[in-house]
Design a protein around this motif. Structure first.
Motif, short mmCIF file in Angstrom:
data_model
loop_
_atom_site.label_atom_id
_atom_site.label_comp_id
_atom_site.label_asym_id
_atom_site.label_seq_id
_atom_site.Cartn_x
_atom_site.Cartn_y
_atom_site.Cartn_z
N GLU A 136 18.07 -105.77 -113.12
CA GLU A 136 18.69 -104.51 -113.46
C GLU A 136 20.15 -104.68 -113.81
OE1 GLU A 136 16.75 -105.05 -110.81
OE2 GLU A 136 15.07 -104.15 -111.88
N PRO A 141 20.22 -94.18 -112.53
CA PRO A 141 19.17 -93.32 -111.97
C PRO A 141 17.95 -94.12 -111.53
CG PRO A 141 19.67 -92.72 -114.27
CD PRO A 141 20.50 -93.92 -113.94
N LEU A 142 17.68 -95.22 -112.20
CA LEU A 142 16.48 -95.98 -111.89
C LEU A 142 16.61 -97.37 -112.47
CD1 LEU A 142 13.65 -94.94 -114.34
CD2 LEU A 142 16.04 -94.68 -114.79
N TYR A 143 15.72 -98.24 -112.02
CA TYR A 143 15.61 -99.54 -112.67
C TYR A 143 14.63 -99.37 -113.82
CZ TYR A 143 17.53 -101.91 -108.49
OH TYR A 143 18.31 -102.36 -107.47
N ARG A 144 15.03 -99.81 -114.97
CA ARG A 144 14.11 -99.70 -116.11
C ARG A 144 13.06 -100.80 -115.98
NH1 ARG A 144 16.55 -96.01 -120.35
NH2 ARG A 144 18.32 -95.32 -119.15
N GLY A 145 12.02 -100.68 -116.77
CA GLY A 145 11.04 -101.75 -116.80
C GLY A 145 10.02 -101.61 -115.70
N ILE A 184 29.05 -87.03 -116.25
CA ILE A 184 30.02 -88.06 -115.87
C ILE A 184 30.65 -88.59 -117.15
CG2 ILE A 184 28.86 -88.62 -113.72
CD1 ILE A 184 27.70 -91.10 -115.02
N TYR A 234 21.96 -99.41 -119.89
CA TYR A 234 23.09 -98.49 -119.73
C TYR A 234 24.36 -99.22 -120.17
CZ TYR A 234 19.91 -95.69 -116.91
OH TYR A 234 18.86 -94.95 -116.47
N ASP A 236 24.76 -93.64 -121.60
CA ASP A 236 23.62 -93.42 -122.49
C ASP A 236 23.97 -93.32 -123.97
OD1 ASP A 236 21.27 -93.05 -120.60
OD2 ASP A 236 22.78 -91.74 -119.73
N THR A 286 14.24 -106.73 -118.72
CA THR A 286 13.68 -105.82 -117.72
C THR A 286 13.44 -106.50 -116.38
OG1 THR A 286 11.54 -106.25 -118.67
CG2 THR A 286 12.63 -104.21 -119.33
N ARG A 319 24.46 -103.80 -117.19
CA ARG A 319 23.28 -103.06 -116.76
C ARG A 319 22.22 -103.07 -117.85
NH1 ARG A 319 25.65 -97.86 -113.49
NH2 ARG A 319 27.25 -99.04 -112.44
N LYS A 340 16.22 -90.06 -117.03
CA LYS A 340 16.59 -91.48 -117.01
C LYS A 340 18.01 -91.66 -117.52
CE LYS A 340 11.90 -93.13 -117.04
NZ LYS A 340 10.95 -94.16 -117.46
N GLU A 341 18.68 -90.54 -117.77
CA GLU A 341 20.06 -90.61 -118.24
C GLU A 341 21.03 -90.62 -117.07
OE1 GLU A 341 21.27 -87.64 -121.02
OE2 GLU A 341 19.75 -88.23 -122.46
N ALA A 342 22.15 -91.29 -117.27
CA ALA A 342 23.24 -91.19 -116.30
C ALA A 342 23.75 -89.76 -116.34
CB ALA A 342 24.34 -92.16 -116.68
N CYS A 343 23.96 -89.16 -115.20
CA CYS A 343 24.30 -87.73 -115.19
C CYS A 343 24.80 -87.34 -113.80
CB CYS A 343 23.07 -86.91 -115.54
SG CYS A 343 21.71 -87.15 -114.40
N LEU A 344 24.96 -86.04 -113.62
CA LEU A 344 25.26 -85.50 -112.29
C LEU A 344 23.99 -84.88 -111.75
CD1 LEU A 344 28.60 -83.64 -113.05
CD2 LEU A 344 28.35 -85.47 -111.40
N PRO A 400 27.73 -88.07 -109.06
CA PRO A 400 27.44 -88.88 -110.26
C PRO A 400 26.30 -89.87 -110.04
CG PRO A 400 29.68 -89.29 -109.40
CD PRO A 400 29.00 -88.41 -108.43
N VAL A 401 25.43 -89.94 -111.00
CA VAL A 401 24.31 -90.88 -110.97
C VAL A 401 24.45 -91.77 -112.20
CG1 VAL A 401 21.80 -91.08 -111.09
CG2 VAL A 401 22.84 -89.25 -109.74
N ARG A 402 24.95 -92.97 -111.98
CA ARG A 402 25.14 -93.87 -113.12
C ARG A 402 23.94 -94.78 -113.32
NH1 ARG A 402 30.93 -96.32 -111.65
NH2 ARG A 402 29.65 -96.98 -109.91
#
Lengths: 548, 551
Positions: free
Chosen positions: B52, A80-84, B99, B118, B19, B49, B115, A94-98, A76-78
């Protein structure tokens, strides 16, 4: 009967169940002796009556190859990155996903295809140093329960007569003995713990790590101010008034274990606290027959007691390494992690204490501001890859670099949501920059921020939301040991790129090699400007092997 | 500082993904009665921004008469969100591996981390005390900065009606797997630590509406590979002397006492014959000549003389034990074998002929899916999957139970991760209308791979080794030295409360009028396969119920 789909892919593709990212079909590779290469076979079924179809793998591979098979597991990747400002657009999603990441060793030659969801078989091939030159094959067929072959793929390795040169780069990822004990539920420094430490060390070495964090004292890293991490102190201390007796049998065992695993260099824990250098790490000693904490957050780093302790400890540690035949050039010390201008006063006092004690050893610290370096207190600076330009322009000698959670914009990194080419590119970048070493803070950090809580790395890949998934660890606990992530192996591919470039350099000279890298890149390659595709690496190989 | 925190107050039926939000209807108030429990959520995220994750301290303003618990909803992975083809339909949130928000982690130190971009969700669980004053009360939840100043606040209004929620009539069990508790927490079976955990898992089961407890007098022969075995969790200690058996029920007594203390009504005794065929005996361990050994198991002929003699000794002793505990026979529920089918009918018949005379006055029930099989009269009370229940209802089968498992993913409701929560909650209304006696589920806490071949980490492996759809095998998670619920279990409890509220309204309007109104709200006669595919149905249901209660 079931339709099986197979795709033989580059290790740079990421096979997620729902889609294949950066798909590059491959049929083989060139390699030199001593190299280790990886590729994948993605597979899925589309038969509707069964969700899962088992296949027996019929493998016919060149006998001299040492081959390891893994299945790629998605995690699981809740985050994925820091936005901004700390990220750019070159992420898989950039979505939370697997996303695919953990590599679980295949125990029997069997895989199970799933309807409509991709899975992937990951294959690593070690080419022995005495491997005959020429083309060798790995053929893998998928045989169904009725014995019918439903698909097969052949991978060709064309072995060149050269040997892969030894790795010049020093490479450490911080190795946390406490996290190993916690995640495997074993007492610190119990026999089970030592067995696990060995397996984690071996996997570290397999990934190119040749410098290991050595907790002479419990490392004062990622620890809440006022809090503490489990004690993993390798030295036993008895305090008699102002005198300390040190007993180093655990340290000696640790040294021997690292060497056995193929790790020759030792990175001694920081002697002062992180983000400020104002306090001592936790130190446990026996005082009047009782174990107690004699130093810690309550200790002023400049206090006479702690300074006196360091003056007694360090020479004793150096003597142990000398007795274990580890020369001083294989030892690296730290003062304090990430000092900033505001901490200069303390850092200066700490460095003035430590540096005279460690003549002939390396002293490295992560820092991002060259003006701090210009104070002359850090022997070998370790700037973030996004702050390295002033260090390169100043031609700082013995330069290292690092990345962590903050390096997600323009530069390469190993986040799960990044394409693998952003991970592998580090090798070429470090080659061109001529850096001496690479440091990462998290080989196996299975805690949340500041180690307030333990996390389950298969459930929580982001330290409770603090770090982009992929930053905090590059290996997973797996049964009674550890399993690599594909990111761990891709980074090693990057290190092999460096080593191949040194090989070509012997023929063409460094200038010509760099010119060629820039040509393939299409512009001067830097830590922030580099090709954003897999193709670059095939062209790099074309260049390298055209010159061997 | 500008308020950069976004909050959305949502119904418990919303699933808050990082999301997007499924069924994210805003909900700011609820009508309820005394003794009821309800949940709602506050989804939160930031849009700054520079950082995080932004820490906030939650300040709860709780009115008198309510007990409030706060959880964070966390996501878990699913590699098998549904079964394709005939076993699935289109009413899933996603068919991608993904997930899913599921586990409720108790909030610690009232802290949350919001977050950037998110969503996360704060789950607010509210119990209305039996003596709570009638009228409107406001629950305030403020997100405060480090200085304790409220940055944003949400008010939820609970209007309490002067009624008490009627007792739950439905009998309800989810199989309680004691061996899984021991394995996942790494404790020895029936060690003090294990008993402590059993107590915690029992408490959570009871709080979630379960009133029958699956009781392993013998190690239950369920989900066990043929020829394999599960860890021994046998509550009765047996000594065998020649053909005589002596039984020590002290462990069982501890179990029964714990269950009674927690308010369980009935005891569901493990199956006495193996699953899918009733051909063999469960594993039985006894002391023979001073040594513990397995005296029955897969090698045993279910209807052989020896096992027959054993059961003829055990069951009467067991019933005497329950009698001594003042637990009457109608509170004891027996199984023969799980999921018998026509090809195994002879085995099942013989097993029934052996067991039935021994358990006069107790209930005997088994899961089965064929109406034809039931017509043979071998099963006293049928437990039917909700997708095969129609013929049983048409034939007015008395004392009917229902179940669902991994195969019930087409049209009917279920509790899979990937289903919208309204497909979980609909069961209450459906069971009310069908007037069921009970509901059974095979997995309260099944943390093994299929056939119990290995232990899984339920936070990582949610499919029993890719065999069952995520959400089927368990409805609670191990958490530290205890257990924490899934949102699916809370939503199912809401379904049980819907039933109880409908019984309350029934007292006023009569059953016929209530059912007519349910069908009207549904827009068609509501069945296990035909029901509204929207969370707003439950808003309408709440309006109907409380319009008919006096404030």
């Amino acid at each position: 009967m079931g339709q099986l789909q197979l795709k033989q892919l580059s290790s740079l593709s990421k096979v997620s169940p729902n889609r294949i990212y950066n798909q590059t079909v491959v049929t083989g590779t060139n390699a030199v002796r001593g190299q280790e290469i990886s590729y994948q076979i993605a597979f899925r079924g589309d038969f509707f009556n069964y969700e899962l179809t088992p296949y027996n793998l019929e493998i016919s591979a060149y006998k001299k190859f040492d081959i390891q098979y893994y299945t790629v597991q998605s995690v699981p990747v809740r985050l994925p990155l820091y936005r901004g400002i700390r990220s750019d657009d070159d992420y898989l999603t950039k979505e939370a996903c697997l996303l695919p990441d953990a590599l679980w060793p295949l125990e029997t030659p069997n895989v199970i295809s799933q309807v409509d969801y991709w899975r992937s078989l990951w294959i690593t091939v070690k080419i022995p140093e005495n491997c005959p030159v020429g083309k060798h094959f790995i053929r893998i067929a998928f045989r169904d329960a009725n014995g019918v072959i439903q698909g097969k793929k052949t991978f060709t390795v064309n072995v060149f007569p050269q040997q892969l040169p030894a790795q010049k780069l020093l490479y450490t990822q911080w190795f946390y003995c406490d996290c190993i004990a916690d995640v495997h539920h074993v007492p610190v420094f119990s026999e089970e713990h030592w067995k696990l430490i060995e397996r984690y060390m071996k996997l570290a070495a397999d990934g190119g790590i040749n410098l290991i964090l050595t907790p002479v004292l419990t490392p004062p890293l990622d620890t809440e101010v006022g809090g503490e991490r489990p004690t993993t102190q390798l030295v036993d201390i008895v305090k008699n008034g102002d005198k300390y007796e040190f007993e180093f049998s655990k340290l000696r065992r640790y040294i021997a274990l690292a060497e056995k695993c193929g790790i020759p260099n030792f990175e001694i824990n920081h002697m002062f606290t992180q983000w400020g250098a104002e306090h001592a790490p936790k130190v446990i000693a026996t005082v009047d027959g009782e174990k107690k904490r004699i130093f810690g957050w309550e200790t002023d780093a400049k206090s006479a007691e702690y300074q006196d302790f360091i003056r007694q400890l360090i020479p004793a540690v150096l003597k142990v390494f000398e007795e274990e035949n580890v020369s001083r050039d294989r030892l690296y010390f730290h003062v304090s992690d990430e000092p900033r201008a505001a901490h200069l006063d303390y850092y200066r006092a700490d460095a003035e204490l430590l540096l005279p004690l460690i003549e002939g050893c390396g002293e490295i610290d992560a820092l991002s501001d060259i003006t701090f370096y210009n104070n002359g207190l850090v022997r070998e600076p370790v700037p973030g890859t996004n702050h390295i330009v002033p260090f390169l322009e100043a031609e700082v000698p013995n330069l290292w670099c690092y990345y962590c959670c903050s390096q997600g914009n323009l530069v390469g990194n190993r986040f799960m949501a990044m394409p693998s080419y952003r991970n592998r590119i580090l090798g070429v970048q470090m080659y061109k920059a001529g850096v001496k070493g690479f440091l990462h803070w998290g080989y196996n950090f299975y805690n949340n921020q500041n180690s307030v809580k333990k996390i389950n790395p298969y459930f929580d890949t982001d330290g409770e939301g603090m770090f982009p998934s992929g930053d905090t660890f590059s290996v997973y606990p797996y049964r009674d040991g550890a399993a690599p992530s594909l990111r761990h192996l891709i980074f090693r591919d990057g290190l092999e790129d460096m080593r191949l470039l040194y090989l070509v350099e012997e023929k063409l000279g460094r200038e010509k090699v760099i010119e060629e890298i820039d040509r393939i890149c299409g512009e001067p390659l830097t830590f922030e400007v580099y090709p954003r595709n897999n193709q670059f690496f095939s062209e790099l190989y074309e260049f390298i092997f055209a010159n061997l | 500082m500008k308020n950069k925190l976004q909050l959305k107050q949502l119904s418990s039926l919303a699933k808050v993904f990082p999301d997007f939000i499924d069924s994210g209807n805003v909900k700011n108030q609820i009508s309820c009665v005394r003794g009821q429990e309800f949940s709602y959520q506050i989804a939160y995220r930031c849009n700054v921004t520079e950082y995080e994750i932004l820490p906030y301290r939650i300040k709860l303003d709780a009115p008198e008469g309510f007990e409030i618990k706060l959880y964070n909803v966390e996501c878990v992975p699913s590699m098998l969100p549904y079964f394709r083809g005939e076993r699935g339909d289109d009413d899933y949130i996603t068919k991608k591996t993904a997930i899913f928000p599921d586990v409720l982690i108790p909030l610690e130190h009232d802290e949350v981390g919001a977050r950037v971009e998110y969503w996360r969700s704060l789950w607010v669980n509210v119990k209305v005390f039996e003596d709570c004053a009638a009228g409107a009360s406001q629950i305030g939840i403020a997100f405060c900065d480090a200085d304790g100043n409220a940055v944003a606040k949400k008010i939820f209004t609970a209007t309490v009606y002067p009624y008490t929620l009627p007792k739950q009539r439905l009998l309800y069990a989810q199989w309680f797997h004691s061996d899984c508790i021991a394995d996942v927490h790494r404790v020895r079976i029936f060690s003090e630590k294990h008993w402590d955990l059993i107590g915690k898992y029992m408490s959570m089961a009871k709080e979630s509406g379960m009133n029958l407890i699956f009781t392993p007098v013998l190690t239950p022969p369920v989900d066990t590979a043929i020829g394999g075995e599960r860890p021994t969790v046998q509550l009765v200690e047996i000594t065998k002397n020649g053909n005589d058996y002596t039984f020590d029920f002290s462990r069982l007594k501890r179990w029964v006492t714990m269950a009674l203390e927690r308010g369980f009504y009935g005891f569901e005794i493990n199956h006495f014959f193996t699953q899918w065929g009733a051909k063999h005996a469960p594993k039985v361990i006894a002391t023979v000549g001073g040594r513990k050994k397995r005296i029955f198991g897969w090698e045993t002929d279910a209807c052989g003389e020896e096992y027959r003699a054993f059961l003829s000794a055990l069951v009467p002793a067991l019933l005497r034990f329950f009698e001594a505990q003042e637990i009457s026979r109608e509170r004891i529920f027996f199984h023969i074998s799980d999921e018998p089918t026509t090809p195994n009918i002879e085995n099942y018949r013989k097993a029934g002929e052996l067991l039935h005379p021994l358990i006069e006055g107790c209930t005997q029930f088994d899961a089965l899916s064929e109406y034809d099989f039931f017509q043979n009269g071998l099963v006293k009370e049928a437990v039917v999957s909700n997708d095969h229940i129609a013929p049983f209802l048409e034939n007015h089968v008395p004392n009917l139970w229902a179940y669902y498992c991994s195969w019930q993913g087409n049209k009917v409701g279920n509790r899979f991760f990937a289903m919208p929560s309204y497909r979980n909650r609909i069961l209450g209304v459906q069971m009310y209308k069908a007037n069921l006696r009970g509901f059974l589920h095979w997995g309260y806490n099944f943390y093994y791979t299929r056939l119990s071949k290995g232990v899984v980490d339920p936070y990582k492996e949610t499919t029993c080794g890719m065999e069952f759809v995520s959400g089927d095998a368990y409805s609670v998670y191990p958490y530290r030295d205890g257990v924490t619920p899934s949102l699916r279990m809370k939503v199912f409890y809401d379904a049980l409360q819907d039933m109880r509220l409908l019984y309350l309204v029934e007292e006023k309007l009569g059953r016929e009028a209530v059912i007519a109104e349910l069908d009207r709200l549904c827009g068609a006669p509501l069945t296990f396969k035909e029901y509204p595919r929207t969370a707003t149905f439950f808003e309408a249901l709440e309006s109907f119920i409380f319009l008919n209660l006096e404030q």
